[in-house]
Write a protein that holds these residues in place. Sequence first.
Motif, PDB file in Angstrom:
ATOM      1  N   GLU A 198       0.817  -1.209   0.000  1.00 17.31           N
ATOM      2  CA  GLU A 198       0.000   0.000   0.000  1.00 17.31           C
ATOM      3  C   GLU A 198       0.849   1.256   0.000  1.00 17.31           C
ATOM      4  O   GLU A 198       0.497   2.264  -0.617  1.00 17.31           O
ATOM      5  CB  GLU A 198      -0.948  -0.016   1.196  1.00 17.31           C
ATOM      6  N   LYS A 199       1.967   1.205   0.688  1.00 15.98           N
ATOM      7  CA  LYS A 199       2.855   2.370   0.727  1.00 15.98           C
ATOM      8  C   LYS A 199       3.537   2.608  -0.615  1.00 15.98           C
ATOM      9  O   LYS A 199       3.871   3.755  -0.955  1.00 15.98           O
ATOM     10  CB  LYS A 199       3.921   2.190   1.821  1.00 15.98           C
ATOM     11  N   LEU A 200       3.749   1.541  -1.387  1.00 19.29           N
ATOM     12  CA  LEU A 200       4.488   1.664  -2.651  1.00 19.29           C
ATOM     13  C   LEU A 200       3.610   1.512  -3.886  1.00 19.29           C
ATOM     14  O   LEU A 200       4.126   1.460  -5.007  1.00 19.29           O
ATOM     15  CB  LEU A 200       5.606   0.611  -2.705  1.00 19.29           C
ATOM     16  N   LYS A 201       2.294   1.449  -3.728  1.00 15.13           N
ATOM     17  CA  LYS A 201       1.441   1.120  -4.860  1.00 15.13           C
ATOM     18  C   LYS A 201       1.467   2.170  -5.970  1.00 15.13           C
ATOM     19  O   LYS A 201       1.128   1.866  -7.108  1.00 15.13           O
ATOM     20  CB  LYS A 201       0.010   0.879  -4.399  1.00 15.13           C
ATOM     21  N   GLY A 202       1.884   3.378  -5.671  1.00 10.90           N
ATOM     22  CA  GLY A 202       1.962   4.396  -6.714  1.00 10.90           C
ATOM     23  C   GLY A 202       3.330   4.506  -7.346  1.00 10.90           C
ATOM     24  O   GLY A 202       3.569   5.357  -8.207  1.00 10.90           O
ATOM     25  N   ALA A 236       9.064  -0.778  -8.163  1.00 11.79           N
ATOM     26  CA  ALA A 236       9.538  -0.722  -6.779  1.00 11.79           C
ATOM     27  C   ALA A 236      10.287  -2.008  -6.430  1.00 11.79           C
ATOM     28  O   ALA A 236       9.921  -3.103  -6.853  1.00 11.79           O
ATOM     29  CB  ALA A 236       8.359  -0.521  -5.832  1.00 11.79           C
ATOM     30  N   LYS A 237      11.351  -1.848  -5.649  1.00 15.51           N
ATOM     31  CA  LYS A 237      12.192  -2.981  -5.262  1.00 15.51           C
ATOM     32  C   LYS A 237      12.162  -3.155  -3.743  1.00 15.51           C
ATOM     33  O   LYS A 237      12.370  -2.201  -3.004  1.00 15.51           O
ATOM     34  CB  LYS A 237      13.636  -2.751  -5.718  1.00 15.51           C
ATOM     35  N   VAL A 238      11.912  -4.388  -3.295  1.00 17.63           N
ATOM     36  CA  VAL A 238      11.916  -4.670  -1.865  1.00 17.63           C
ATOM     37  C   VAL A 238      12.882  -5.807  -1.569  1.00 17.63           C
ATOM     38  O   VAL A 238      13.175  -6.646  -2.436  1.00 17.63           O
ATOM     39  CB  VAL A 238      10.510  -5.024  -1.341  1.00 17.63           C
ATOM     40  N   VAL A 239      13.381  -5.820  -0.343  1.00 19.66           N
ATOM     41  CA  VAL A 239      14.249  -6.904   0.118  1.00 19.66           C
ATOM     42  C   VAL A 239      13.689  -7.443   1.429  1.00 19.66           C
ATOM     43  O   VAL A 239      12.922  -6.773   2.123  1.00 19.66           O
ATOM     44  CB  VAL A 239      15.714  -6.449   0.309  1.00 19.66           C
ATOM     45  N   GLU A 240      14.102  -8.667   1.755  1.00 17.60           N
ATOM     46  CA  GLU A 240      13.600  -9.344   2.946  1.00 17.60           C
ATOM     47  C   GLU A 240      14.763  -9.834   3.798  1.00 17.60           C
ATOM     48  O   GLU A 240      15.661 -10.505   3.304  1.00 17.60           O
ATOM     49  CB  GLU A 240      12.714 -10.524   2.533  1.00 17.60           C
ATOM     50  N   ALA A 272      24.825  -5.289  -1.961  1.00 14.80           N
ATOM     51  CA  ALA A 272      24.410  -5.890  -3.231  1.00 14.80           C
ATOM     52  C   ALA A 272      23.341  -5.066  -3.957  1.00 14.80           C
ATOM     53  O   ALA A 272      23.240  -5.119  -5.181  1.00 14.80           O
ATOM     54  CB  ALA A 272      23.882  -7.299  -2.989  1.00 14.80           C
ATOM     55  N   GLN A 273      22.546  -4.313  -3.187  1.00 12.12           N
ATOM     56  CA  GLN A 273      21.439  -3.547  -3.773  1.00 12.12           C
ATOM     57  C   GLN A 273      21.702  -2.049  -3.577  1.00 12.12           C
ATOM     58  O   GLN A 273      21.644  -1.541  -2.465  1.00 12.12           O
ATOM     59  CB  GLN A 273      20.110  -3.934  -3.105  1.00 12.12           C
ATOM     60  N   LYS A 274      21.991  -1.375  -4.656  1.00 10.54           N
ATOM     61  CA  LYS A 274      22.350   0.049  -4.569  1.00 10.54           C
ATOM     62  C   LYS A 274      21.144   0.936  -4.313  1.00 10.54           C
ATOM     63  O   LYS A 274      21.289   2.070  -3.845  1.00 10.54           O
ATOM     64  CB  LYS A 274      23.055   0.478  -5.862  1.00 10.54           C
ATOM     65  N   HIS A 275      19.956   0.424  -4.617  1.00  7.66           N
ATOM     66  CA  HIS A 275      18.738   1.190  -4.318  1.00  7.66           C
ATOM     67  C   HIS A 275      17.594   0.226  -4.032  1.00  7.66           C
ATOM     68  O   HIS A 275      17.371  -0.735  -4.775  1.00  7.66           O
ATOM     69  CB  HIS A 275      18.344   2.095  -5.493  1.00  7.66           C
ATOM     70  N   ILE A 276      16.908   0.449  -2.913  1.00  2.35           N
ATOM     71  CA  ILE A 276      15.712  -0.326  -2.606  1.00  2.35           C
ATOM     72  C   ILE A 276      14.620   0.638  -2.128  1.00  2.35           C
ATOM     73  O   ILE A 276      14.905   1.777  -1.736  1.00  2.35           O
ATOM     74  CB  ILE A 276      15.963  -1.408  -1.532  1.00  2.35           C
ATOM     75  N   ASP A 277      13.398   0.160  -2.167  1.00  6.63           N
ATOM     76  CA  ASP A 277      12.277   0.997  -1.752  1.00  6.63           C
ATOM     77  C   ASP A 277      11.659   0.550  -0.431  1.00  6.63           C
ATOM     78  O   ASP A 277      10.970   1.336   0.229  1.00  6.63           O
ATOM     79  CB  ASP A 277      11.201   0.995  -2.845  1.00  6.63           C
ATOM     80  N   ALA A 278      11.893  -0.718  -0.047  1.00  5.50           N
ATOM     81  CA  ALA A 278      11.341  -1.198   1.221  1.00  5.50           C
ATOM     82  C   ALA A 278      12.102  -2.428   1.693  1.00  5.50           C
ATOM     83  O   ALA A 278      12.669  -3.188   0.898  1.00  5.50           O
ATOM     84  CB  ALA A 278       9.858  -1.520   1.089  1.00  5.50           C
ATOM     85  N   LEU A 279      12.094  -2.617   2.998  1.00  6.50           N
ATOM     86  CA  LEU A 279      12.712  -3.773   3.654  1.00  6.50           C
ATOM     87  C   LEU A 279      11.717  -4.351   4.644  1.00  6.50           C
ATOM     88  O   LEU A 279      11.105  -3.607   5.415  1.00  6.50           O
ATOM     89  CB  LEU A 279      13.983  -3.347   4.397  1.00  6.50           C
ATOM     90  N   TRP A 280      11.539  -5.687   4.598  1.00  9.27           N
ATOM     91  CA  TRP A 280      10.823  -6.340   5.686  1.00  9.27           C
ATOM     92  C   TRP A 280      11.786  -7.206   6.465  1.00  9.27           C
ATOM     93  O   TRP A 280      12.442  -8.085   5.908  1.00  9.27           O
ATOM     94  CB  TRP A 280       9.656  -7.207   5.209  1.00  9.27           C
ATOM     95  N   ASN A 281      11.876  -6.931   7.767  1.00  8.22           N
ATOM     96  CA  ASN A 281      12.724  -7.668   8.685  1.00  8.22           C
ATOM     97  C   ASN A 281      11.833  -8.493   9.606  1.00  8.22           C
ATOM     98  O   ASN A 281      10.950  -7.957  10.264  1.00  8.22           O
ATOM     99  CB  ASN A 281      13.573  -6.676   9.488  1.00  8.22           C
ATOM    100  N   HIS A 282      12.086  -9.796   9.692  1.00 11.41           N
ATOM    101  CA  HIS A 282      11.219 -10.709  10.427  1.00 11.41           C
ATOM    102  C   HIS A 282      11.202 -10.494  11.932  1.00 11.41           C
ATOM    103  O   HIS A 282      10.269 -10.950  12.593  1.00 11.41           O
ATOM    104  CB  HIS A 282      11.655 -12.163  10.183  1.00 11.41           C
ATOM    105  N   ASP A 283      12.231  -9.884  12.500  1.00  9.50           N
ATOM    106  CA  ASP A 283      12.364  -9.879  13.958  1.00  9.50           C
ATOM    107  C   ASP A 283      13.026  -8.589  14.428  1.00  9.50           C
ATOM    108  O   ASP A 283      14.082  -8.208  13.928  1.00  9.50           O
ATOM    109  CB  ASP A 283      13.199 -11.090  14.390  1.00  9.50           C
TER     110      ASP A 283
END
Length: 346
Positions: A170-174, A178-182, A234-245
């Motif tokens: 929802e934050k990136l839908k516009g 968009a690139k995300v990492v986990e 490894a990723q020079k640009h990302i738009d979001a990160l989800w961290n499990h803990d």
Amino acid sequence: MPQIPSRRGLLFGGAAVGATALLASCTSNEPKNSKPAVSDRPAADDKPGKPVTIGFAGPQADHGWLNAINENAKSRAEKYSDVTLEITEGSNDTAAQIGQIETLINKKVDVLVILPADGKALTQVGLKAMRAGIPVVNLDRIFNSPQAYRCWIGGDNYGMGFNAGQYIGEKLKGKQNAKVVELAGLDNLELTKQRTQGFDDALKNYPNITKVARQAAEFTVESGQSKMAQLLQAQKHIDALWNHDDDQGVGALRAIEQAGRDEFLMVGGAGALSAFEQIKQDKGVLKATVLYPPTMAASAIDLARALGQGKGVSGMAEFEIPASITLFSAVVDKTNVDQYMPTGFR
């Protein structure tokens, strides 16, 4: 960290027999002697009834979430004048925990609440208790057989991942491309796989978003820092990160600060007090965290008391308590962090 059943339980985000609706965190970033927050809501249906002795057996409290589990169980039991809590010394050794539970069975406690160190390994002792006429409330890490417990209550790891992915979506839908990492937890745990699956499933609803990288850490500050550093390199640009803990998130935030990166938003997992505080300040990349509530232990005590007294769940029409209760993984961001702040623990 807790394991979750493959079958989905009854979604029951509210309280069981007055069990707390407050959610709390799953990690600890402070010294172990810091007392974690526990639910301060009064136990419902607290009019004294038939005396009930509850045996409580869990693994060693070597993680903040497990320490909070123990504190929530003790605190809840103290609210009832008709409850006696027989609590064992936690152990991660399955043979030792089986021995402790067998001792409680031999003492003929009225009800057992068990958070097994290993659900599969302790299934037989759960069956033994049930066959002895002692109902078992299986807390979070599930036994292999539903015959080994009367009621299961625990968190929703798939829901954690799904809600995190939906929030990010929802934050990136516009935003195009968009690139995300986990940053995941231990990959040998089923709960980690379920959190990842939920996250991936949520992102399927947002075709503009691509998950470009994933690293598995170990639910520790050190691993969070090293694995996050690798992701950023490894990723020079990302738009979001989800961290499990949120515990490993402390390390992740260190790596982010050291790299001088701030172009993305970060969503955590669990709900540590330190995470709440950073979300409230809203000065960094951490914008939200998804909860996994140790207050489930307070709910387990409520359920055990109800079983011992032959009661059902307050607010439900049925005479019996449900066979399975899955707690909701709420997303906490700056819009509701004040509500959840009191539930965080150190």
